[in-house]
Design a protein around this motif. Structure first.
Motif, PDB file in Angstrom:
ATOM      1  N   CYS A 460       0.455  -1.126   0.259  1.00  0.00           N
ATOM      2  CA  CYS A 460       0.105   0.003  -0.277  1.00  0.00           C
ATOM      3  C   CYS A 460       0.411   1.151  -0.033  1.00  0.00           C
ATOM      4  N   ALA A 461       2.090   1.415  -0.735  1.00  0.00           N
ATOM      5  CA  ALA A 461       2.947   2.669  -0.747  1.00  0.00           C
ATOM      6  C   ALA A 461       3.021   3.576  -0.989  1.00  0.00           C
ATOM      7  N   MET A 462       3.451   4.850  -1.425  1.00  0.00           N
ATOM      8  CA  MET A 462       2.362   5.598  -0.214  1.00  0.00           C
ATOM      9  C   MET A 462       3.523   6.170  -2.277  1.00  0.00           C
ATOM     10  N   GLY A 463       2.544   7.251  -2.269  1.00  0.00           N
ATOM     11  CA  GLY A 463       2.552   7.811  -3.941  1.00  0.00           C
ATOM     12  C   GLY A 463       1.758   7.043  -5.106  1.00  0.00           C
ATOM     13  N   ALA A 464       1.517   5.372  -4.083  1.00  0.00           N
ATOM     14  CA  ALA A 464       0.253   4.899  -5.348  1.00  0.00           C
ATOM     15  C   ALA A 464      -0.645   4.890  -4.677  1.00  0.00           C
ATOM     16  N   VAL A 465      -0.725   3.829  -3.252  1.00  0.00           N
ATOM     17  CA  VAL A 465      -1.922   3.562  -2.710  1.00  0.00           C
ATOM     18  C   VAL A 465      -2.637   4.682  -1.938  1.00  0.00           C
ATOM     19  N   VAL A 466      -1.723   5.535  -1.002  1.00  0.00           N
ATOM     20  CA  VAL A 466      -1.223   6.292  -0.169  1.00  0.00           C
ATOM     21  C   VAL A 466      -0.938   7.817  -0.087  1.00  0.00           C
ATOM     22  N   ASP A 467      -1.297   8.563   0.457  1.00  0.00           N
ATOM     23  CA  ASP A 467      -0.463  10.145  -0.101  1.00  0.00           C
ATOM     24  C   ASP A 467       0.922  10.056   1.012  1.00  0.00           C
ATOM     25  N   ASP A 468       0.952  10.891   1.510  1.00  0.00           N
ATOM     26  CA  ASP A 468       2.404  11.566   2.250  1.00  0.00           C
ATOM     27  C   ASP A 468       1.641  11.108   3.382  1.00  0.00           C
ATOM     28  N   GLU A 469       0.768  11.483   3.160  1.00  0.00           N
ATOM     29  CA  GLU A 469      -0.001  11.555   5.470  1.00  0.00           C
ATOM     30  C   GLU A 469      -0.722   9.799   5.369  1.00  0.00           C
ATOM     31  N   LEU A 470      -0.169   8.759   4.349  1.00  0.00           N
ATOM     32  CA  LEU A 470      -1.073   7.590   3.998  1.00  0.00           C
ATOM     33  C   LEU A 470      -2.365   7.743   4.418  1.00  0.00           C
ATOM     34  N   ALA A 471      -2.744   8.967   3.774  1.00  0.00           N
ATOM     35  CA  ALA A 471      -4.412   8.391   3.553  1.00  0.00           C
ATOM     36  C   ALA A 471      -4.546   7.781   2.098  1.00  0.00           C
ATOM     37  N   VAL A 472      -5.512   7.205   2.400  1.00  0.00           N
ATOM     38  CA  VAL A 472      -5.886   6.214   0.825  1.00  0.00           C
ATOM     39  C   VAL A 472      -6.532   7.089   0.055  1.00  0.00           C
ATOM     40  N   ARG A 473      -5.488   7.125  -1.205  1.00  0.00           N
ATOM     41  CA  ARG A 473      -6.416   7.733  -1.723  1.00  0.00           C
ATOM     42  C   ARG A 473      -7.387   7.892  -3.033  1.00  0.00           C
ATOM     43  N   GLY A 474      -8.420   8.113  -2.871  1.00  0.00           N
ATOM     44  CA  GLY A 474      -9.715   8.193  -3.172  1.00  0.00           C
ATOM     45  C   GLY A 474     -10.501   7.809  -2.235  1.00  0.00           C
ATOM     46  N   VAL A 475     -10.736   7.878  -0.855  1.00  0.00           N
ATOM     47  CA  VAL A 475     -11.925   7.491   0.208  1.00  0.00           C
ATOM     48  C   VAL A 475     -11.271   8.420   1.041  1.00  0.00           C
ATOM     49  N   ALA A 476     -12.042   8.855   1.355  1.00  0.00           N
ATOM     50  CA  ALA A 476     -11.948  10.285   3.005  1.00  0.00           C
ATOM     51  C   ALA A 476     -12.344   9.336   4.060  1.00  0.00           C
ATOM     52  N   GLY A 477     -10.890   9.832   5.053  1.00  0.00           N
ATOM     53  CA  GLY A 477     -11.365   9.089   5.860  1.00  0.00           C
ATOM     54  C   GLY A 477     -11.022   7.469   6.124  1.00  0.00           C
ATOM     55  N   LEU A 478     -10.418   7.455   5.483  1.00  0.00           N
ATOM     56  CA  LEU A 478      -9.491   6.553   5.824  1.00  0.00           C
ATOM     57  C   LEU A 478      -7.670   6.209   5.337  1.00  0.00           C
ATOM     58  N   ARG A 479      -7.065   5.620   6.230  1.00  0.00           N
ATOM     59  CA  ARG A 479      -5.891   5.593   6.194  1.00  0.00           C
ATOM     60  C   ARG A 479      -4.924   4.231   6.208  1.00  0.00           C
ATOM     61  N   VAL A 480      -3.955   3.658   5.987  1.00  0.00           N
ATOM     62  CA  VAL A 480      -3.098   2.900   6.132  1.00  0.00           C
ATOM     63  C   VAL A 480      -1.810   3.112   6.829  1.00  0.00           C
ATOM     64  N   VAL A 481      -1.360   2.315   7.764  1.00  0.00           N
ATOM     65  CA  VAL A 481      -0.313   2.639   8.568  1.00  0.00           C
ATOM     66  C   VAL A 481       0.018   1.594   9.240  1.00  0.00           C
TER      67      VAL A 481
END
Length: 527
Positions: A460-481
């Motif tokens: 779930c790499a930064m820059g691909a699946v999540v942004d630099d704040e680990l938020a999942v791209r395309g869905v609000a209120g969801l992170r991967v840590v």
């Protein structure tokens, strides 16, 4: 209803839950699929392999690995409070500064992440430029110090490697004893350090609950659903849902929730929420290619569980039961033109066969190279829409020429150490070594006997699946840590880097929370 719902109480989840719950004004729910960490084998360092393929292990295997002669590789992952930090070998390695600078992600350079390593740490040797005290996580020298481990270090020095007393003090190259996440000779998992050491009334821990999917409503994650035995459960989140389920389970949960490659989801009749082909890709891991030698000296861990050794552990936290397995090792370069080590050496005073699943039958020394900058990439994908089905994992170990070359040269380095005078009394009989030391023979040996050393990252790499704040791209209120957000694998064991990620994520989330509070406070009220 909670402010934050965290899925997975492992190396990242325990840290993140504890840090977020430091704010008494928020509520946190931490959900773990496995049981509490009450088994004595969890806390006795040398007993880690006794936890494999038990209720405390997700008990995964890779799919047929094409470049390992079609073998399936055992992939242990902790399914218990503390996650894999409750079943690992406790080695504390941060990696190399070049690893984090190489991520090339804003906010994640070495200088920016080092404070988060230090924030967690309570170093037995005291504070200094490279270490800190006062954090929840104990880091200490091992207490076993088996004569074979010392002999391995001496042998490596005899053939030209430098001695290194601290792999976390800047320079990685060299050999020595590893520092461990232990206190007084006992394992310190993230559950021990961050959950059990303090009680927080605003933190709820749910065990034996397997989450099935994230609930997404109008483009926002609002909770998760899962089950404990036959009881269906739902946990709602006011602010965020955070996946800390690990490199295999976090992408599986995203896919089960409709976030992933559209073609795969449609094949399993899962409604597509976000077509994200990168979910589950970029899988990386470290392999170990072990050499095993038997001998006649009764000093291995073969009899570690003898009554006198149990008494030593209970009385003063010493003896062979405090051994983490690979007590000693180090870092080396297979080519002089490399900017940093590309091989980690690991040495254990025990017959470590079949990835820890085999039973030791003689006194032995096991050691070998682990290529730590692999270029091979694998994937994690659904095998079924049933959330209780294990995911399909393909690591693609040794798929590239660079990885094969590093494996072969790493074996040459290890075999040279094996022939040094300091190790001769422990290398009487070759139990498992290459039949041939030419390039073809070494490559064949790596394919036949290489196995995971339990460091999966990247799905779930930064820059691909999540942004630099680990938020999942395309869905609000969801992170991967968790370790899955690493773009590339660090040079070394991955537990400490995963803890660092959770420490930094806690600050990212709290900063967002504070910003939202300021925005609300600044919004004019209507009379």
């Amino acid at each position: 209803m909670y402010d934050y719902v965290i899925v997975g109480a492992g190396s990242a989840g325990c840290v993140l839950a504890s840090r977020l719950a430091e704010d008494p004004d928020v509520t946190v729910c931490l959900i773990e699929a496995g049981p509490a960490d009450s088994s004595q084998n969890i806390h006795v360092p040398a007993a880690f392999a006794k936890l494999f393929r038990t209720q405390y292990d997700w008990d995964y295997d890779s799919h047929d690995e094409e470049h390992l002669n079609g073998r399936r590789v055992y992939l242990p992952r902790g399914r218990v409070l503390g996650g894999t930090s409750s079943i690992n070998t406790q080695i504390y390695i941060r990696g190399n500064a070049l690893d984090y600078d190489g991520w090339n992600r804003p906010g994640w350079s070495w200088d920016e992440v080092l404070p988060y390593f230090l924030r967690s740490e309570n170093h037995e040797g005291g504070s200094g430029p490279h270490h800190a005290v006062g954090g929840p996580l104990d880091v200490a020298a091992g207490r076993s110090r088996n004569p074979m481990s010392e002999a391995f270090i001496e042998a490596a020095v005899e053939v030209g490697h430098d001695r290194n007393d601290d792999f976390n003090a800047g320079a990685q190259d060299g050999v020595g004893f590893f520092e461990l996440t232990q206190r007084g000779g006992w394992r310190v998992s993230t559950a021990t350090a961050f959950l059990h050491a303090q009680s927080r009334p605003n933190l709820t821990v749910e065990t034996n609950v397997q989450v099935h999917r994230v609930v997404i409503e109008d483009g926002r994650a609002t909770g998760v659903v899962g089950a404990r035995l036959d009881d269906e459960l739902r946990f709602d989140a006011r602010r965020e849902v955070i996946l800390s389920a690990g490199t295999y389970n976090s992408p599986q949960l995203l896919q089960l929730s409709g976030i992933g490659p559209a073609g795969l989801l449609q094949a399993f009749e899962i409604p597509v929420v976000v077509d994200r082909p990168e979910v589950g890709q970029n899988l990386q891991d470290h392999m170990l290619i072990p050499l095993i030698y038997t001998h006649s000296e009764p000093i291995s861990l073969l009899a570690a569980g003898a009554p006198e050794n149990v008494e030593r552990l209970m009385a003063d936290g010493t003896g062979p039961l405090t051994s983490n397995g690979p007590e000693a090792g180090g870092f080396a370069r297979t080519r002089s033109d490399l900017p940093a080590p590309d091989i980690e050496l690991l040495a254990a005073p025990v017959m470590f066969v079949d990835n820890g699943l085999g039973v030791p039958t003689a006194h032995a020394l096991s050691f070998g190279p682990s290529p730590i900058t692999p270029s091979s990439r694998g994937s994690v994908g659904l095998a079924s829409p049933d959330p209780t089905t294990k995911p399909r994992i393909v690591h693609n170990y040794l798929a590239t020429e660079d990885d094969l070359a590093a494996a072969a040269q790493g074996l040459r380095i290890a075999l040279e150490i094996a022939g040094a005078p300091a190790l001769r009394r422990f290398t009487e009989t070759a139990f498992r070594t290459p039949d041939s030391t030419d390039e073809a023979g070494l490559r064949d040996y790596a394919r036949r006997y290489g196995h995971s050393i339990y460091h999966p990252v990247g799905t779930c790499a930064m820059g691909a699946v999540v942004d630099d704040e680990l938020a999942v791209r395309g869905v609000a209120g969801l992170r991967v840590v968790d370790a899955s957000v690493m773009p590339t694998i660090p040079r070394g064991n991955t537990n400490a880097p995963t803890i660092m990620i959770a420490e930094k994520a806690a600050d990212i989330i709290r900063a967002k929370q504070a910003s939202e509070a300021e925005r609300v406070a600044a919004t004019p009220t209507r009379s």
